[in-house]
Scaffold this motif. Structure first.
Motif, PDB file in Angstrom:
ATOM      1  N   GLY A 170       0.745  -0.949  -0.036  1.00  0.00           N
ATOM      2  CA  GLY A 170       0.067  -0.228   0.010  1.00  0.00           C
ATOM      3  C   GLY A 170       0.806   1.165   0.124  1.00  0.00           C
ATOM      4  N   GLU A 171       1.979   1.086   1.132  1.00  0.00           N
ATOM      5  CA  GLU A 171       2.936   2.411   0.897  1.00  0.00           C
ATOM      6  C   GLU A 171       3.556   2.652  -0.434  1.00  0.00           C
ATOM      7  OE1 GLU A 171       3.527   4.361   3.176  1.00  0.00           O
ATOM      8  OE2 GLU A 171       3.147   3.894   4.944  1.00  0.00           O
ATOM      9  N   ALA A 172       3.739   1.505  -1.158  1.00  0.00           N
ATOM     10  CA  ALA A 172       4.634   1.928  -2.606  1.00  0.00           C
ATOM     11  C   ALA A 172       3.580   2.472  -3.557  1.00  0.00           C
ATOM     12  CB  ALA A 172       5.136   0.428  -3.069  1.00  0.00           C
ATOM     13  N   ALA A 173       2.262   1.793  -3.349  1.00  0.00           N
ATOM     14  CA  ALA A 173       1.511   2.553  -4.422  1.00  0.00           C
ATOM     15  C   ALA A 173       1.041   3.843  -4.038  1.00  0.00           C
ATOM     16  CB  ALA A 173       0.219   1.539  -4.369  1.00  0.00           C
ATOM     17  N   ALA A 174       0.773   4.148  -2.813  1.00  0.00           N
ATOM     18  CA  ALA A 174       0.457   5.567  -2.552  1.00  0.00           C
ATOM     19  C   ALA A 174       1.743   6.373  -2.843  1.00  0.00           C
ATOM     20  CB  ALA A 174       0.248   5.655  -0.794  1.00  0.00           C
ATOM     21  N   LYS A 175       2.861   5.963  -2.428  1.00  0.00           N
ATOM     22  CA  LYS A 175       4.130   6.844  -2.779  1.00  0.00           C
ATOM     23  C   LYS A 175       4.239   7.031  -4.180  1.00  0.00           C
ATOM     24  CE  LYS A 175       8.898   7.096  -1.668  1.00  0.00           C
ATOM     25  NZ  LYS A 175      10.149   6.387  -1.451  1.00  0.00           N
ATOM     26  N   ALA A 176       3.795   5.937  -5.162  1.00  0.00           N
ATOM     27  CA  ALA A 176       4.197   6.174  -6.577  1.00  0.00           C
ATOM     28  C   ALA A 176       3.066   7.217  -6.833  1.00  0.00           C
ATOM     29  CB  ALA A 176       3.790   5.126  -7.143  1.00  0.00           C
ATOM     30  N   ARG A 177       1.748   7.241  -6.435  1.00  0.00           N
ATOM     31  CA  ARG A 177       0.626   8.211  -6.683  1.00  0.00           C
ATOM     32  C   ARG A 177       0.890   9.613  -6.084  1.00  0.00           C
ATOM     33  NH1 ARG A 177      -5.087   4.935  -7.009  1.00  0.00           N
ATOM     34  NH2 ARG A 177      -4.602   4.244  -9.347  1.00  0.00           N
ATOM     35  N   GLY A 178       1.845   9.610  -5.229  1.00  0.00           N
ATOM     36  CA  GLY A 178       2.273  10.926  -4.563  1.00  0.00           C
ATOM     37  C   GLY A 178       1.058  11.358  -3.313  1.00  0.00           C
ATOM     38  N   VAL A 179       0.591  10.364  -2.610  1.00  0.00           N
ATOM     39  CA  VAL A 179      -0.495  10.343  -1.624  1.00  0.00           C
ATOM     40  C   VAL A 179       0.138   9.696  -0.427  1.00  0.00           C
ATOM     41  CG1 VAL A 179      -2.492  10.832  -3.007  1.00  0.00           C
ATOM     42  CG2 VAL A 179      -1.761   8.495  -2.374  1.00  0.00           C
ATOM     43  N   ASP A 180      -0.509  10.002   0.762  1.00  0.00           N
ATOM     44  CA  ASP A 180      -0.187   9.650   2.263  1.00  0.00           C
ATOM     45  C   ASP A 180      -1.061   8.431   2.285  1.00  0.00           C
ATOM     46  OD1 ASP A 180       0.544   9.326   4.640  1.00  0.00           O
ATOM     47  OD2 ASP A 180      -0.739  10.538   5.449  1.00  0.00           O
ATOM     48  N   LEU A 181      -0.407   7.168   2.693  1.00  0.00           N
ATOM     49  CA  LEU A 181      -1.196   5.898   2.604  1.00  0.00           C
ATOM     50  C   LEU A 181      -2.388   6.048   3.687  1.00  0.00           C
ATOM     51  CD1 LEU A 181      -1.947   2.886   1.723  1.00  0.00           C
ATOM     52  CD2 LEU A 181      -0.346   2.352   3.469  1.00  0.00           C
ATOM     53  N   VAL A 182      -2.064   6.632   4.817  1.00  0.00           N
ATOM     54  CA  VAL A 182      -2.974   6.906   6.003  1.00  0.00           C
ATOM     55  C   VAL A 182      -4.316   7.755   5.475  1.00  0.00           C
ATOM     56  CG1 VAL A 182      -3.235   7.930   8.326  1.00  0.00           C
ATOM     57  CG2 VAL A 182      -1.153   6.715   7.598  1.00  0.00           C
ATOM     58  N   SER A 183      -4.266   8.585   4.775  1.00  0.00           N
ATOM     59  CA  SER A 183      -5.247   9.360   4.408  1.00  0.00           C
ATOM     60  C   SER A 183      -6.035   8.530   3.106  1.00  0.00           C
ATOM     61  CB  SER A 183      -5.055  10.756   4.082  1.00  0.00           C
ATOM     62  OG  SER A 183      -3.853  10.737   2.960  1.00  0.00           O
ATOM     63  N   VAL A 184      -5.698   7.657   2.521  1.00  0.00           N
ATOM     64  CA  VAL A 184      -6.337   7.214   1.536  1.00  0.00           C
ATOM     65  C   VAL A 184      -6.601   5.471   1.614  1.00  0.00           C
ATOM     66  CG1 VAL A 184      -5.417   8.620  -0.255  1.00  0.00           C
ATOM     67  CG2 VAL A 184      -4.272   6.526   0.233  1.00  0.00           C
ATOM     68  N   SER A 185      -6.404   5.196   2.932  1.00  0.00           N
ATOM     69  CA  SER A 185      -6.429   3.652   3.093  1.00  0.00           C
ATOM     70  C   SER A 185      -7.674   3.244   3.759  1.00  0.00           C
ATOM     71  CB  SER A 185      -5.290   2.970   3.958  1.00  0.00           C
ATOM     72  OG  SER A 185      -5.365   3.431   5.002  1.00  0.00           O
ATOM     73  N   GLU A 186      -8.618   2.163   3.297  1.00  0.00           N
ATOM     74  CA  GLU A 186      -9.551   1.865   3.780  1.00  0.00           C
ATOM     75  C   GLU A 186      -9.599   0.340   4.447  1.00  0.00           C
ATOM     76  OE1 GLU A 186     -13.190   1.801   1.196  1.00  0.00           O
ATOM     77  OE2 GLU A 186     -12.799   3.670   0.461  1.00  0.00           O
ATOM     78  N   ARG A 187      -9.202   0.370   5.594  1.00  0.00           N
ATOM     79  CA  ARG A 187      -9.046  -1.072   6.217  1.00  0.00           C
ATOM     80  C   ARG A 187     -10.074  -1.753   6.586  1.00  0.00           C
ATOM     81  NH1 ARG A 187      -3.111   0.406   9.009  1.00  0.00           N
ATOM     82  NH2 ARG A 187      -3.601  -1.590  10.138  1.00  0.00           N
ATOM     83  N   ILE A 188     -11.287  -1.053   6.926  1.00  0.00           N
ATOM     84  CA  ILE A 188     -12.476  -1.843   7.383  1.00  0.00           C
ATOM     85  C   ILE A 188     -13.707  -1.488   6.619  1.00  0.00           C
ATOM     86  CG2 ILE A 188     -13.853  -2.262   9.469  1.00  0.00           C
ATOM     87  CD1 ILE A 188     -11.407  -1.571  11.229  1.00  0.00           C
ATOM     88  N   ARG A 189     -14.685  -2.222   6.284  1.00  0.00           N
ATOM     89  CA  ARG A 189     -15.693  -2.137   5.433  1.00  0.00           C
ATOM     90  C   ARG A 189     -16.745  -3.085   6.127  1.00  0.00           C
ATOM     91  NH1 ARG A 189     -12.858  -2.495   0.008  1.00  0.00           N
ATOM     92  NH2 ARG A 189     -12.008  -0.489  -0.449  1.00  0.00           N
ATOM     93  N   ASP A 190     -17.709  -2.282   6.585  1.00  0.00           N
ATOM     94  CA  ASP A 190     -18.931  -3.153   7.284  1.00  0.00           C
ATOM     95  C   ASP A 190     -20.050  -2.502   7.193  1.00  0.00           C
ATOM     96  OD1 ASP A 190     -19.961  -5.262   8.649  1.00  0.00           O
ATOM     97  OD2 ASP A 190     -19.273  -4.595  10.683  1.00  0.00           O
TER      98      ASP A 190
END
Ligand code: NAD
Length: 265
Positions: A170-190
Motif C-alpha cells: 500500500g505504501e509503495a502504491a501511495a508513494k507512486a501516486r504522491g499521496v499519504d497512505l494513511v489518508s487514502v487507506s480503507e482498512r475496514i468495511r462493514d
C-alpha cells in the motif's frame, strides 16, 4: 560472520537456524528466547531437527549481542525495541523481520539505525520485493480511475493485520501516486459503507490454516483489471532473504536499509 538469532524457538527462528547451519559464510553464534520460554537451556540445533551443537538457547540479550556481528530478529514488537538497544550498546548490526510495529516502536528502530546498520523488511522474500517494485511502476502509470485493492491471507496464528507486507505494498502504491497512505487507506468495511471513493486503497485480510503468506493487488478500472499476486509456500524464502541481508550488511555504515537495497532494486 557471526550471526545471533533472537526468538530462535519461533517459527522463523527455527527456519533461520536450519538455514544458517547449512549456509557458507555465516556461523551461528547463539540464540535467545524470552526468560519464561521452555526452550531456554535447550540445544539450539535440536530446535531445527539437527544434531546437538553445544550452543544453548539463552535469555540474556546482552550476552548474545556482545558476541554477534549481526543479530536477526523475528519476534514481537516489544521485544524488538529491547533488541534495538542491544544493537546500539554493542555496535551490532540488526536485521528486523518483526512486523506490526507501532509508531513509537518504529521510531526506536529508526533511532538505532543512526548508530548501526539496520536492515528492515516487512517481507524478506525476493519475489515480494520485486512485487513492491512492480507495484510502484503500475501505480504510477495507472491513475485514480484504477481502484487499488490489496488482499492478503496468512495462517491462523498471525497476530497483526493487515500484514506488514500488505501495508508495504500500500505504501509503495501511495508513494507512486504522491499521496499519504494513511489518508487514502480503507482498512475496514462493514455495513452501509457508501460508494467507493476514487483514489482510496482498500485492504482485505484473510486468516486460516497454515498459509505462509499470499498477497495480491488489484488495479480495477472500467473495462479491465490488472492483478499482481505473490504466494509464499515456505518460510525458507524469508529466512534466506534475512541471511542474505545479514551477509550484505557486514561493514555497512549505520543507516536504515531495506531488502530492496540488499537486492539493488
Ligand atoms: P513466532 O510466534 O513463531 O516466533 C516468535 C518468537 O519470538 C517466539 O518463539 C517467542 O517466544 C520469541 N520471543 C518473544 N519475545 C522475546 C524476547 N523478548 N526475546 C527473545 N525471544 C522472544 O512468530 P513467527 O511466525 O516466527 O513470526 C515472528 C515475526 O516475524 C512476526 O512479527 C511475523 O509477522 C514476522 N515475519 C516476518 C517475515 C518477513 O519476511 N519480514 C516473515 C515471516 C514472519
Amino acid at each position: 560472520m557471526k550471526v545471533g538469532i533472537v526468538g530462535c524457538a519461533g517459527r522463523m527462528g527455527r527456519m533461520l537456524i536450519s538455514e544458517i547451519l547449512v549456509n557458507e559464510g555465516v556461523t551461528l553464534i547463539g540464540g535467545t528466547e524470552h526468560s519464561e520460554s521452555a526452550f531456554v537451556g535447550h540445544d539450539i540445533a535440536k530446535l531445527a531437527g539437527f544434531d546437538e551443537t553445544g550452543i544453548i538457547v539463552g535469555s540474556d540479550t546482552d550476552a548474545l549481542f556482545s558476541v554477534s556481528d549481526v543479530v536477526i530478529d523475528f519476534t514481537l514488537p516489544q521485544a524488538t525495541i529491547s533488541h534495538t538497544q542491544g544493537a546500539v550498546k554493542y555496535g551490532t548490526a540488526l536485521v528486523v523481520g518483526t512486523t506490526g510495529l507501532n509508531k513509537e516502536e518504529q521510531a526506536a528502530v529508526v533511532k538505532a539505525s543512526k548508530s548501526v546498520a539496520v536492515i528492515q523488511a516487512a517481507n524478506f522474500s525476493i519475489g515480494v520485493n520485486l512485487l513492491l517494485t512492480l507495484t510502484s511502476q503500475a501505480a504510477s502509470v495507472l491513475e485514480n480511475d484504477y481502484d487499488i485493492e490489496i488482499y492478503e491471507m496468512h495462517h491462523r496464528h498471525k497476530v497483526d493485520a493487515p500484514s506488514g507486507t500488505a501495508l508495504a505494498l500500500g505504501e509503495a502504491a501511495a508513494k507512486a501516486r504522491g499521496v499519504d497512505l494513511v489518508s487514502v487507506s480503507e482498512r475496514i468495511r462493514d455495513g452501509n459503507t457508501g460508494t467507493r471513493s476514487p483514489g482510496n486503497i482498500g485492504f482485505a485480510t484473510l486468516r486460516g490454516g497454515d498459509v505462509v503468506g499470499d498477497h495480491s493487488l488489484i488495479f480495477a478500472a472500467d473495462g479491465e483489471r490488472l492483478e499482481l499476486t505473490h504466494k509464499a509456500s515456505s518460510r525458507r524464502v524469508f529466512a534466506r532473504g534475512a541471511i542474505r541481508s545479514a551477509k550484505w550488511c557486514e561493514h555497512k555504515a549505520p543507516g536504515l536499509y531495506s531488502m530492496r537495497d540488499v537486492l539493488g532494486l
